[in-house]
Write an enzyme that holds these catalytic residues in place. Structure first.
Site, PDB file in Angstrom:
ATOM      1  N   HIS A  60      -0.216 -21.583  -0.770  1.00 17.83           N
ATOM      2  CA  HIS A  60       0.762 -20.550  -0.437  1.00 17.83           C
ATOM      3  C   HIS A  60       1.433 -19.979  -1.681  1.00 17.83           C
ATOM      4  CE1 HIS A  60       0.161 -22.016   3.583  1.00 17.83           C
ATOM      5  NE2 HIS A  60       0.918 -21.058   4.055  1.00 17.83           N
TER       6      HIS A  60
ATOM      7  N   LYS B   2       6.515  -1.773   1.835  1.00 16.37           N
ATOM      8  CA  LYS B   2       5.315  -1.259   2.505  1.00 16.37           C
ATOM      9  C   LYS B   2       4.181  -2.274   2.358  1.00 16.37           C
ATOM     10  CE  LYS B   2       3.242   3.278   3.404  1.00 16.37           C
ATOM     11  NZ  LYS B   2       3.273   3.111   4.846  1.00 16.37           N
TER      12      LYS B   2
ATOM     13  N   ARG C 172      -7.027 -22.009  -2.404  1.00 13.20           N
ATOM     14  CA  ARG C 172      -5.987 -21.416  -1.548  1.00 13.20           C
ATOM     15  C   ARG C 172      -4.725 -22.279  -1.555  1.00 13.20           C
ATOM     16  NH1 ARG C 172      -3.845 -22.216   3.458  1.00 13.20           N
ATOM     17  NH2 ARG C 172      -3.190 -20.381   4.611  1.00 13.20           N
TER      18      ARG C 172
ATOM     19  N   GLU D 180      12.359   2.613  14.243  1.00 14.20           N
ATOM     20  CA  GLU D 180      11.316   3.538  13.762  1.00 14.20           C
ATOM     21  C   GLU D 180      10.046   3.257  14.532  1.00 14.20           C
ATOM     22  OE1 GLU D 180       9.919   2.773   9.749  1.00 14.20           O
ATOM     23  OE2 GLU D 180      10.059   0.613  10.042  1.00 14.20           O
TER      24      GLU D 180
ATOM     25  N   LEU E  53      11.182   1.430   7.117  1.00 14.18           N
ATOM     26  CA  LEU E  53      10.598   1.927   5.876  1.00 14.18           C
ATOM     27  C   LEU E  53      11.325   3.216   5.477  1.00 14.18           C
ATOM     28  CD1 LEU E  53       8.148   1.470   3.888  1.00 14.18           C
ATOM     29  CD2 LEU E  53       7.072   3.356   5.113  1.00 14.18           C
TER      30      LEU E  53
ATOM     31  N   TYR F 277       0.831  -1.207   0.000  1.00 14.77           N
ATOM     32  CA  TYR F 277       0.000   0.000   0.000  1.00 14.77           C
ATOM     33  C   TYR F 277       0.857   1.246   0.000  1.00 14.77           C
ATOM     34  CZ  TYR F 277       0.846   0.857   5.030  1.00 14.77           C
ATOM     35  OH  TYR F 277       1.427   1.138   6.242  1.00 14.77           O
TER      36      TYR F 277
HETATM   37  N1  PDD Z   1       2.885   4.950   7.508  1.00 14.52           N
HETATM   38  N2  PDD Z   1       7.601   3.877   9.067  1.00 14.52           N
HETATM   39  C1  PDD Z   1       6.524   3.090   8.972  1.00 14.52           C
HETATM   40  C2  PDD Z   1       6.593   1.705   9.523  1.00 14.52           C
HETATM   41  C3  PDD Z   1       5.351   3.574   8.365  1.00 14.52           C
HETATM   42  O1  PDD Z   1       4.270   2.780   8.248  1.00 14.52           O
HETATM   43  C4  PDD Z   1       5.319   4.904   7.869  1.00 14.52           C
HETATM   44  C5  PDD Z   1       4.110   5.455   7.169  1.00 14.52           C
HETATM   45  C6  PDD Z   1       6.472   5.702   8.015  1.00 14.52           C
HETATM   46  C7  PDD Z   1       6.529   7.116   7.511  1.00 14.52           C
HETATM   47  O2  PDD Z   1       6.542   7.128   6.100  1.00 14.52           O
HETATM   48  P1  PDD Z   1       6.012   8.377   5.261  1.00 14.52           P
HETATM   49  O3  PDD Z   1       6.793   9.582   5.727  1.00 14.52           O
HETATM   50  O4  PDD Z   1       6.325   8.007   3.858  1.00 14.52           O
HETATM   51  O5  PDD Z   1       4.555   8.502   5.541  1.00 14.52           O
HETATM   52  C8  PDD Z   1       7.596   5.152   8.611  1.00 14.52           C
HETATM   53  C9  PDD Z   1       1.709   5.306   6.765  1.00 14.52           C
HETATM   54  C10 PDD Z   1       1.384   6.739   6.830  1.00 14.52           C
HETATM   55  C11 PDD Z   1       0.556   4.402   7.159  1.00 14.52           C
HETATM   56  O6  PDD Z   1       0.842   3.287   7.605  1.00 14.52           O
HETATM   57  O7  PDD Z   1      -0.590   4.775   7.009  1.00 14.52           O
END
Ligand code: PDD
Length: 285
Positions: free
Chosen positions: A102, A146, A100, A178, A202, A31
């Site tokens: 894997h 992501k 289904r 983070e 991320l 996403y």
């Molecule tokens: N989340 N680290 C993680 C694990 C995240 O899920 C996100 C963003 C960030 C910050 O990334 P950015 O600056 O690109 O938004 C860091 C989004 C907003 C979410 O999960 O909705």
């Protein structure tokens, strides 16, 4: 509310996917989350590049990147968002596969889901600074992707809110990584520190902008881990994210940071960030 699902613009109530979608059965998808400032999609190309990276790493068949902006603009028009600030959620799963199993078939069509939300202004609430809690990282080893598989983040964020905190910050082997949905920064002797890019975090778009703005303004940024046992030396902390922007951290677990006040350098970097946002062109492109 009209949403986009698999080549169609449909009312939310009609947006249905199969229970054999691999996103539903395996969290097999990725996403992105983007927002507008001054009616312009903020750092759109960077978000699309990260989406491409996530899809490519997972070998999900999707190539229609050129269509995404038009879909968002059409959704903005249909939903009357053109004069408002809004957020965009884009989810692409590997798609429907029956029965289904894997392993995935190489030729299945991905499921593409996009919707818009009106942006909430969180600045009044967050700019006073937030409490965060530290949490051992139990996520997989590819946090650079992501992925929609977010259970550890979901549990950690819920635990934070139950502890009257805003965010959980993941730690691993004495390293601060983070937050559950944010990147984490510290300030020591007027220099900024944040975890280096790797499979453990991320690559946040806000993180990237903050680093760029600091360097353009002669603030030294060290992409080095903040160590748990060195936390007490740091004078300021803040977290960054698309929704969270730059939010000062004024408490970590039970310990106040900077007497519970947002840090001085944090506020300066915030100002650079707001100026940068306001310099964005004023059109929905
Ligand atoms: N989340 N680290 C993680 C694990 C995240 O899920 C996100 C963003 C960030 C910050 O990334 P950015 O600056 O690109 O938004 C860091 C989004 C907003 C979410 O999960 O909705």
């Amino acid at each position: 509310m009209i949403v986009f699902l698999n080549d169609k613009f449909v009312p939310l109530e009609k947006a249905k996917v199969s229970v054999f979608d691999r996103g539903f059965l395996f969290a097999d998808g990725v996403y992105e989350f983007i927002r507008t400032y001054n009616n312009k999609l903020f750092e759109f190309e960077a978000h699309i590049n990260r989406l491409k990276y996530s899809l490519n790493e997972l070998k999900i068949n999707f190539n229609d990147f050129d269509k995404i902006k038009d879909i968002i603009l059409k959704l903005a028009v249909i939903n009357n968002f053109t004069e408002k600030e809004f957020e965009v959620y884009i989810q692409i799963t590997r798609g429907y596969q029956f029965p289904r199993k894997h392993n995935f078939n190489e030729d299945i069509n991905p499921t593409v889901f996009i919707f818009l939300n009106e942006s909430e202004n969180l600045r009044d609430k967050l700019n006073k600074g937030v409490k965060v809690i530290l949490e051992e990282d139990k996520r997989w080893n590819r946090c650079d992707i992501k992925s929609i598989s977010l259970i550890p983040a979901v549990l950690a964020k819920t635990k934070a809110l139950k502890s009257s905190a805003f965010e959980s910050i993941f730690t691993k082997d004495n390293k601060i990584l983070e937050g559950s949905h944010t990147n984490f920064f510290g300030v020591y002797k007027n220099e900024v520190y944040t975890a280096p890019l790797s499979n453990l975090i991320l690559s946040g778009i806000t993180r990237k902008v903050v680093i760029k703005l600091c360097r353009a303004n002669n603030i030294k940024v060290n992409e080095e881990y903040i160590k748990l046992d060195e936390l007490n030396f740091f004078e300021e902390f803040f977290i960054t994210g698309t929704k969270t922007e730059i939010t000062p951290v004024v408490q970590i677990n039970d310990k106040l940071v900077n007497n519970g006040m947002p840090g001085k350098l944090t506020s300066i970097i915030q100002k650079y960030f707001y100026d940068y946002i306001n310099s964005q062109r004023n059109s929905l492109t």
